[in-house]
Design a protein around this motif. Structure first.
Motif, mmCIF file in Angstrom:
data_model
loop_
_atom_site.group_PDB
_atom_site.id
_atom_site.type_symbol
_atom_site.label_atom_id
_atom_site.label_comp_id
_atom_site.label_asym_id
_atom_site.label_seq_id
_atom_site.Cartn_x
_atom_site.Cartn_y
_atom_site.Cartn_z
ATOM 1 N N VAL A 1 7.982 4.607 -11.789
ATOM 2 C CA VAL A 1 6.928 5.175 -10.940
ATOM 3 C C VAL A 1 7.270 6.621 -10.583
ATOM 4 C CG1 VAL A 1 5.875 5.073 -8.638
ATOM 5 C CG2 VAL A 1 6.135 2.970 -9.977
ATOM 6 N N ASP B 1 9.255 -3.836 -9.129
ATOM 7 C CA ASP B 1 10.596 -4.433 -8.950
ATOM 8 C C ASP B 1 10.965 -4.534 -7.469
ATOM 9 O OD1 ASP B 1 10.749 -1.615 -8.868
ATOM 10 O OD2 ASP B 1 12.810 -1.585 -9.575
ATOM 11 N N ALA C 1 7.086 -0.242 -5.777
ATOM 12 C CA ALA C 1 6.972 -0.511 -7.213
ATOM 13 C C ALA C 1 7.116 -2.022 -7.444
ATOM 14 C CB ALA C 1 8.035 0.268 -7.983
ATOM 15 N N SER D 1 5.620 -1.471 -13.379
ATOM 16 C CA SER D 1 6.550 -0.342 -13.281
ATOM 17 C C SER D 1 7.602 -0.525 -12.196
ATOM 18 C CB SER D 1 5.772 0.938 -12.959
ATOM 19 O OG SER D 1 4.842 1.208 -13.974
ATOM 20 N N THR D 2 8.819 -0.176 -12.539
ATOM 21 C CA THR D 2 9.906 -0.140 -11.564
ATOM 22 C C THR D 2 9.827 1.156 -10.765
ATOM 23 O OG1 THR D 2 11.390 1.021 -13.066
ATOM 24 C CG2 THR D 2 11.412 -1.405 -13.174
ATOM 25 N N ARG D 3 10.637 1.231 -9.713
ATOM 26 C CA ARG D 3 10.665 2.446 -8.886
ATOM 27 C C ARG D 3 11.005 3.673 -9.739
ATOM 28 N NH1 ARG D 3 8.114 4.914 -5.639
ATOM 29 N NH2 ARG D 3 7.832 2.897 -4.659
#
Lengths: 188, 188
Positions: free
Chosen positions: B73, A108, A106, B68-70
């Motif tokens: 996602v 981040d 992702a 998007s961050t983990r």
């Protein structure tokens, strides 16, 4: 519509027997290499060049920054050197591809590896304006690489450039590079 | 080399007299519109189709997530619906272009507007799996738009889809959209 300085610039890198840059050597760092050629043409603009009697052609496009914060962008802009200066008679074209594992991360997670662990932006900033650089994206252009980075520098910075390249290759980010070729060039 | 599910998928959207989707209407939201056409072909794969006797052609490519961050996602993946389900006989193709002011922002500034202020990701997640969606990037493909978003839904979710579109257009992020066309489609 006026073009903005941030509009993508399409660039073609065409190997062959003509071109403003002499190819001094092509080294395969990891993965498949690229065929030898005498010279390289660097052509800016969206017209893809005629490849008759030419060698490999790599296409890329500048784009918006993908990881840099405002503070990082401003620091780089304040120091950044333009390409095409008379004294920068050495250049390097380094095409890389990153692994599926990288692209499955992702945003981040990629930022954390790219900068928090690998200091990619911070390392790059240390070397400007001696080393001028332009990044071209090509992951969405259906070519064999994800990025083509173009560097220019004066001959007295050749050792400095080696240091930059070695520092980046030693980072955690580079664990995700699965194809890399290092093309060194010079001009009169 | 095996393809990863995250490898870019190249997609051609070709307007004309043939195609699996009937074009019900084309509305210009802001900026220049697109010409009327009867039908739309959606062609996956890197071969650009023959455009003889056709209308407009828009090209895009799926890509890695950009904001998007983990956690985001994973939430989307857990709920996500696939395209091409038998009951999703309605679709929308919404090409947009963002202004130079947007692209001059740094990554952290764009993320702040995209999610912290505009809740783009959070709003989208609310509507899956009723509304399936695929984003295609084209800013580096030298076309007239930056993004082509494709939506599919069953007829009973038509009002829900209107709500989604209106909520997104009311966000701060949409202040940076300077061209948008809304193409509605159906199939038997």
């Amino acid at each position: 519509m006026n073009r903005s300085e941030n509009d993508p610039l399409f660039v073609s890198f065409l190997a062959g027997s003509i071109g403003q840059w002499k190819i001094d050597r092509i080294s395969t760092v990891i993965g498949e290499g690229l065929e030898a050629a005498e010279r390289l043409r660097v052509i800016e603009g969206s017209q893809v060049p005629d490849t008759t009697n030419s060698g490999w052609l790599l296409l890329g496009s500048t784009s918006n920054t993908r990881y840099s914060t405002r503070a990082e962008v401003d620091e780089m802009k304040a120091k950044q050197a333009s390409l095409g200066r008379e004294e920068t008679t050495r250049a390097a074209l380094i095409p890389i591809r990153k692994s599926a594992a990288w692209w499955e991360l992702a945003q981040d997670e990629r930022r954390a590896i790219f900068e928090d662990h690998s200091r990619h932006i911070s390392i790059g900033v240390e070397y400007v304006p001696a080393i001028a650089r332009r990044l071209h994206h090509c992951r969405e252009l259906r070519g064999p690489f994800d990025f083509l980075t173009w560097f220019e520098y004066a001959p007295q910075y050749a050792d400095v450039f080696e240091k930059l390249v070695h520092r980046l290759r030693a980072t955690k980010e580079w664990d995700y590079v699965d194809r890399e070729v290092d093309i060194r060039l010079s001009r009169r």
